[in-house]
Write an enzyme that holds these catalytic residues in place. Structure first.
Site, short mmCIF file in Angstrom:
data_model
loop_
_atom_site.label_atom_id
_atom_site.label_comp_id
_atom_site.label_asym_id
_atom_site.label_seq_id
_atom_site.Cartn_x
_atom_site.Cartn_y
_atom_site.Cartn_z
N ASP A 19 0.87 -1.17 0.00
CA ASP A 19 0.00 0.00 0.00
C ASP A 19 0.91 1.23 0.00
OD1 ASP A 19 -2.37 1.64 0.45
OD2 ASP A 19 -1.64 1.81 2.52
N ASP A 21 -0.29 5.16 0.89
CA ASP A 21 -0.63 6.10 1.97
C ASP A 21 -0.80 5.36 3.30
OD1 ASP A 21 -0.69 8.07 0.04
OD2 ASP A 21 -2.85 7.92 -0.26
N ASP A 188 -1.70 -0.84 5.95
CA ASP A 188 -1.98 -0.29 7.28
C ASP A 188 -3.46 -0.29 7.64
OD1 ASP A 188 -2.35 1.84 5.24
OD2 ASP A 188 -2.88 3.06 6.98
#
Length: 233
Positions: A19, A21, A188
């Site tokens: 990922d 961001d 995240d």
């Protein structure tokens, strides 16, 4: 070199999907600046960095939708004075604002460059799978010196479906011609871990990201790490 896939199990995968961001990049400052520029355009009150951090993870349209929804609930705006723009109007202004501010306030998380260098030297294939719009993804990667690490990049609008759908991960698996057992997804948020689970891919959750303000350690990942450098050792 070995790579973490569970608390007590380490293997060397052939590829790692990341990922962007909240995983590689703390982009909340840029996104908050763009959201507030958008709100200013419509003469609406600004929001905080913390609030924007809770809204990140499902792509720009959802971020803007959440920002507008917050305005309708805000006690600082009287209902009589509240005139919200349409989703399309607000999204267009957000995109224009983000073009101006992207890369100016965001920073890489600690250990990202060193760890990516280690992975590259170990001949591990790497991809970015993000829900960020594709008009911004290459620019953000280049602005932070990340563009040379990734053989394959998928954005939120590259395919008909985005994370937490399994489609982006399955598409990347097909690109690399790898089996599900040969890759790891690192992210995240619930979108990242959900996409991995939906695709049958092992996952590692970094705990320093966003995840809409919820505890990332509650996400059903194969492992959780507090620092990016712990991904490889």
């Amino acid at each position: 070199m070995q790579f973490i896939t569970s608390v007590n199990n380490r293997i060397q995968p052939k590829a790692i999907f990341f990922d962007l961001d909240g995983t590689l990049l703390n982009s909340a400052p840029d996104l908050a600046a763009a959201v507030n520029l958008m709100l200013s355009h419509f003469e609406l009150p600004h929001v905080s960095l913390t609030q924007v951090g809770r809204w990140i993870g499902n792509g720009a349209p959802k971020l803007v939708e959440r920002a507008l929804a917050h305005q309708s609930k805000s006690q600082s705006v009287t209902r009589e004075a509240l005139i919200l723009p349409s989703q399309e109007q607000a999204l267009a202004q957000f995109f224009a604002a983000y073009e101006r501010v992207q890369g100016k306030h965001s920073v890489l998380y600690s250990g990202v460059l060193d760890t990516l260098n280690q992975l590259q030297q170990a001949k591990v294939k790497m991809a970015v799978i993000t829900n960020k719009p594709k008009q911004f993804t290459p620019k953000v990667l280049k602005a932070h010196g990340l563009d040379t690490f990734f053989e394959f990049v998928l954005s939120g609008d590259s395919l008909p479906e985005k994370k937490p759908s399994a489609m982006p991960l399955l598409h990347a698996l097909n690109h690399f011609e790898l089996d599900k057992s040969e890759v790891i997804m690192v992210g995240d948020s619930a979108s990242d871990i959900g996409a991995a689970n939906n695709a049958g891919v092992r996952s590692v959750c970094v705990t320093y990201g966003y995840n809409h303000g919820d505890d990332p350690r509650q996400l059903p990942a194969n492992a959780h790490i507090d620092e990016f450098k712990l991904l490889a050792s």
